[in-house]
Design an enzyme around this catalytic site. Sequence first.
Site, mmCIF file in Angstrom:
data_model
loop_
_atom_site.group_PDB
_atom_site.id
_atom_site.type_symbol
_atom_site.label_atom_id
_atom_site.label_comp_id
_atom_site.label_asym_id
_atom_site.label_seq_id
_atom_site.Cartn_x
_atom_site.Cartn_y
_atom_site.Cartn_z
ATOM 1 N N ASP A 178 0.905 -1.211 -0.158
ATOM 2 C CA ASP A 178 0.035 0.046 -0.033
ATOM 3 C C ASP A 178 0.919 1.177 0.022
ATOM 4 O O ASP A 178 1.471 1.405 1.120
ATOM 5 C CB ASP A 178 -0.906 0.006 1.134
ATOM 6 N N HIS A 179 1.140 2.098 -1.286
ATOM 7 C CA HIS A 179 2.199 2.787 -1.491
ATOM 8 C C HIS A 179 2.036 4.064 -0.275
ATOM 9 O O HIS A 179 3.003 4.723 -0.119
ATOM 10 C CB HIS A 179 2.277 3.293 -2.872
ATOM 11 N N HIS A 241 -5.723 2.662 1.205
ATOM 12 C CA HIS A 241 -5.031 3.986 1.735
ATOM 13 C C HIS A 241 -5.843 4.633 2.814
ATOM 14 O O HIS A 241 -5.235 4.924 3.888
ATOM 15 C CB HIS A 241 -4.685 4.917 0.591
HETATM 16 C C1 BG6 Z 1 -3.347 4.585 -6.203
HETATM 17 C C2 BG6 Z 1 -4.855 4.707 -6.955
HETATM 18 O O1 BG6 Z 1 -3.497 3.665 -5.201
HETATM 19 O O2 BG6 Z 1 -3.395 6.029 -5.587
HETATM 20 C C3 BG6 Z 1 -4.830 5.729 -8.002
HETATM 21 O O3 BG6 Z 1 -5.011 3.349 -7.552
HETATM 22 C C4 BG6 Z 1 -4.402 7.181 -7.288
HETATM 23 O O4 BG6 Z 1 -6.209 5.847 -8.246
HETATM 24 C C5 BG6 Z 1 -3.106 6.933 -6.533
HETATM 25 O O5 BG6 Z 1 -4.336 8.047 -8.079
HETATM 26 C C6 BG6 Z 1 -2.888 7.923 -5.597
HETATM 27 O O6 BG6 Z 1 -1.558 8.023 -4.999
HETATM 28 P P1 BG6 Z 1 -0.612 9.434 -4.707
HETATM 29 O O7 BG6 Z 1 0.630 8.563 -4.369
HETATM 30 O O8 BG6 Z 1 -0.329 10.090 -6.080
HETATM 31 O O9 BG6 Z 1 -1.444 10.224 -3.677
#
Ligand code: BG6
Length: 491
Positions: A178-179, A241
């Site tokens: 989960d980045h 997230h």
């Molecule tokens: C991803 C989603 O996990 O996170 C995307 O699939 C979203 O839809 C993205 O745009 C947002 O990540 P960040 O790091 O740009 O806030």
Amino acid sequence: MASRVIPVDPFDLVVFGGTGDLARRKLYPALLRRDLDGQLVEPTRIFAVGRKPMADDAFRALLRDALATHAGADAADEAAVGRLLERARYVAGDPTHEGGLDRLAAALDGGTALRAFYLATAPDLFGPTATALKARGLLDARSRIVVEKPIGRDGASAAAINDALGAAFAEDRIFRIDHYLGKETVQNLMALRFANALFEPIWNSAHVDNVQITVAETIGVGSRGGYYDGAGALRDMAQNHLLQLLCLVAMEPPASLAADSVRDEKLKVLKSLAPIGAANAAQLTVRGQYRAGTAEGAPTPSYAEEIGKEASDTETFLALKVGVANWRWAGVPFYLRSGKRLARHVSEIAIGFRRVPHALFSAGAEGPPANRLVIRLQPDEGIKLWLMIKEPGPGGMRLQHVPLDMSFAQAFGARRIDAYERLLMDAIRGDATLFMRRDEVEAAWRFIDPIEAAWREMGEPPKPYAPGSWGPAAATSLIERDGRTWDGDIE
Ligand code: BG6
């Protein structure tokens, strides 16, 4: 203070979906930057796997282009780019076909380094790929697999994927990304809570009035409509997230930073979420979908137009009012919202404290505004603590609400490392603290599935909202009904 970079032992990284969007945008730039910091050691190798045949030269051209487009100034370091191109090669492979991994087996042959398999593919390929890797004899006890969210599209499909992963890899060799957990400020949330004596004593329902978590994007779904239309904001952003951020705010102090200590505490939070289902979804949830309009001065298509459909019932915005039914948080609402094509690109966690019990200073019937702690994840990472102070100068006691404002860029200057840089290296090193454990993923689905089911039962289309707004008016009503407003720092 100089950052401490610990080189990792040489490894073989095999990227399924190796010419895809995620690999090009995130993984290869992350590898370049880790190399620039001296973290990659010879003879680390990278194998990009894709279904179609592609000559190594064509792949290297694609890789060079990906770095030029997505690695910013770092791509100007010709020596580092050259090193990455040297390490990387393309292998045609298809885990869903008999013999489909033979070429990969031949390419890996002779390597004794640790093998990490990164699945930057659709989730329905996670299980078949793990099974095929095992059947082809490509795994040893150290091998690990990294999979992207979403793990499935509901609890049942997630369990099936997890079963297949678990049949090939031990749980501590499965790294579910989960980045958001790799973002610098998310880690800072743990530091803030557990490395300071100041906050923990007041981090509970006696002192906290509400918590707000906003992840807002200005972009639309772009070219990801194929995936997104089957997912929607609830599965794409909330199941992972938003709930992970909620867990880090709400969890008890873990016994240590060991992966399972932290994950045990997050799991307890997920199990404490007050269920939302058919009986209360209408009061506690809002779904929206952006319509056509103008954003930042330019015309923008509606969601349906953008994905090339006449109509769609998929939500591109959601707001939830969530309760954490445990001793610490009973009665404290957690308001979560996320959406595309909103007014600003910003992700924040705002902890709203209770007002002072007695209005000593004249500040209207309500008394002075309450303290608020705002943790900004992006774009400009930092922490703001809103306090009441006396306005300087004579003329009596006039109070002002002002922030103690710390921008990480100003305080530390250095480039913040991207979540994928950190997570990739953690997976190679075997540190699973920032990854989701099987039971966490499944507990999150247990909370999300009934919301999805209630929405289907209600059968209401998502409420339209204008691009560049903060979502449908119902999202404002959701919080205003409780006598509160969304965080004024953002809006
Ligand atoms: C991803 C989603 O996990 O996170 C995307 O699939 C979203 O839809 C993205 O745009 C947002 O990540 P960040 O790091 O740009 O806030």
